[in-house]
Motif scaffolding. Structure first.
Motif, PDB file in Angstrom:
ATOM      1  N   SER A  65      -4.534  -2.219  -1.325  1.00  0.00           N
ATOM      2  CA  SER A  65      -5.458  -1.731  -0.297  1.00  0.00           C
ATOM      3  C   SER A  65      -6.775  -2.489  -0.330  1.00  0.00           C
ATOM      4  O   SER A  65      -7.310  -2.892   0.712  1.00  0.00           O
ATOM      5  CB  SER A  65      -5.720  -0.230  -0.505  1.00  0.00           C
ATOM      6  N   THR A  93       0.829  -1.213   0.000  1.00  0.00           N
ATOM      7  CA  THR A  93       0.000   0.000   0.000  1.00  0.00           C
ATOM      8  C   THR A  93       0.863   1.262   0.000  1.00  0.00           C
ATOM      9  O   THR A  93       0.359   2.360  -0.249  1.00  0.00           O
ATOM     10  CB  THR A  93      -0.958   0.041   1.210  1.00  0.00           C
ATOM     11  N   VAL A 111     -11.032   2.460  -3.685  1.00  0.00           N
ATOM     12  CA  VAL A 111     -11.098   1.795  -2.379  1.00  0.00           C
ATOM     13  C   VAL A 111     -12.477   2.009  -1.759  1.00  0.00           C
ATOM     14  O   VAL A 111     -13.072   1.095  -1.177  1.00  0.00           O
ATOM     15  CB  VAL A 111      -9.989   2.322  -1.441  1.00  0.00           C
ATOM     16  N   SER A 157      -8.201  -5.108   2.518  1.00  0.00           N
ATOM     17  CA  SER A 157      -9.516  -4.888   3.116  1.00  0.00           C
ATOM     18  C   SER A 157     -10.416  -6.110   2.951  1.00  0.00           C
ATOM     19  O   SER A 157     -11.208  -6.443   3.838  1.00  0.00           O
ATOM     20  CB  SER A 157     -10.172  -3.660   2.482  1.00  0.00           C
ATOM     21  N   LYS A 177      -4.724   5.977   4.022  1.00  0.00           N
ATOM     22  CA  LYS A 177      -3.460   5.998   3.272  1.00  0.00           C
ATOM     23  C   LYS A 177      -3.670   6.498   1.852  1.00  0.00           C
ATOM     24  O   LYS A 177      -2.892   7.302   1.337  1.00  0.00           O
ATOM     25  CB  LYS A 177      -2.848   4.590   3.223  1.00  0.00           C
ATOM     26  N   TYR A 224      -8.741  -3.444   8.197  1.00  0.00           N
ATOM     27  CA  TYR A 224      -7.830  -2.565   7.458  1.00  0.00           C
ATOM     28  C   TYR A 224      -8.567  -1.541   6.589  1.00  0.00           C
ATOM     29  O   TYR A 224      -7.926  -0.661   6.001  1.00  0.00           O
ATOM     30  CB  TYR A 224      -6.913  -3.397   6.553  1.00  0.00           C
ATOM     31  N   VAL A 239      -6.374   1.770   5.362  1.00  0.00           N
ATOM     32  CA  VAL A 239      -5.863   1.840   3.986  1.00  0.00           C
ATOM     33  C   VAL A 239      -6.559   2.945   3.197  1.00  0.00           C
ATOM     34  O   VAL A 239      -5.950   3.572   2.315  1.00  0.00           O
ATOM     35  CB  VAL A 239      -5.981   0.483   3.242  1.00  0.00           C
TER      36      VAL A 239
END
Length: 245
Positions: free
Chosen positions: A113, A101, A155, A117, A130, A123, A127
């Protein structure tokens, strides 16, 4: 002398004509190919990538486009980078995905990411944060739709489409993602509209929505305030909406 002069003129015209014929006008397919060549800005970052993942990482980075499972019009095969993502998902551990990531290639970081997940939803928020912190955009193809969006957007959609319609308002992870979207730089109209449609936000976040509406002039935020806080922001809304029409 006259003959030589005439010959020189004819030769000049002939050479000029040949030169003109050799010039090729741009072909539309060439222009499209150039526009959609995502490999030109590909970043290759193999630092700290385990040996058994290097080929997959290289393949994803080379294509340099985030592809969903949906192929374009007329496609019969699953898009290549989605297949590469599935290989990465199977081959990499959670810790290896977590390390990826931070990869300099944003497409790879996005896939890592989402994979992380999917392996463990604890996460999902970290993420997403991020990806929010990353700069630039990623090339995206979802079916026939091509776009360049912030790395956090794929994401978000991965989490969004995992849920049933009746879960969109109650899912705690999505609730937090929606709140984070309000602070997202240069979010697309679609993702901001979706986040604001999912729920009514707290008074603390209302101030951020007002910032999006009146400082950043975002229409989804204006519509939200006009629906839920019209009386409180009446003057500002009237002024901002007047500028739209």
């Amino acid at each position: 002398m006259k003959v030589s002069g005439i010959f020189a003129v004819i030769l000049t015209i002939t050479l000029f004509s040949c030169h003109q014929k050799e010039e090729k006008k741009p072909v539309i397919t060439d222009l499209l190919t150039d526009d959609f060549d995502y490999t030109k800005d590909a970043v290759f970052d193999s630092l700290n990538v385990p040996q058994h993942l290097r080929k997959i990482v290289k393949d994803i980075s080379s294509l340099n486009i985030y592809e969903t499972e949906q192929g374009g019009k007329g496609a019969t095969d699953t898009p290549a980078n989605f297949r590469n993502f599935k290989k990465l998902y199977k081959a990499a551990s959670e810790q290896e995905l977590l390390a990826l990531t931070d990869n300099k290639n944003s497409v790879l970081a996005v896939y890592a990411s989402i994979g992380l997940s999917e392996k463990d939803n604890q996460y999902t928020i970290p993420v997403f944060q991020k990806m929010l912190n990353r700069r630039g955009t990623v090339h995206i193809q979802n079916g026939c739709i091509l776009s360049n969006d912030h790395p956090a957007e794929p994401v978000y959609w991965a989490q969004y489409y995992k849920l049933k319609p009746e879960e969109l308002n109650s899912d705690q992870d999505l609730k937090q993602l929606d709140s984070m979207i309000l602070f997202m730089p240069e979010s697309s109209e679609l993702i901001l509209t979706t986040a604001l449609r999912n729920r009514i936000f707290s008074d603390g976040l209302k101030k951020q929505i007002a910032k999006q509406a009146f400082e950043n002039h975002r229409q989804p935020a204006l519509k939200y305030l006009n629906s839920w806080h019209k009386k409180e922001y009446a003057d500002l809304l009237q002024k901002e909406l007047a500028n739209l029409y």
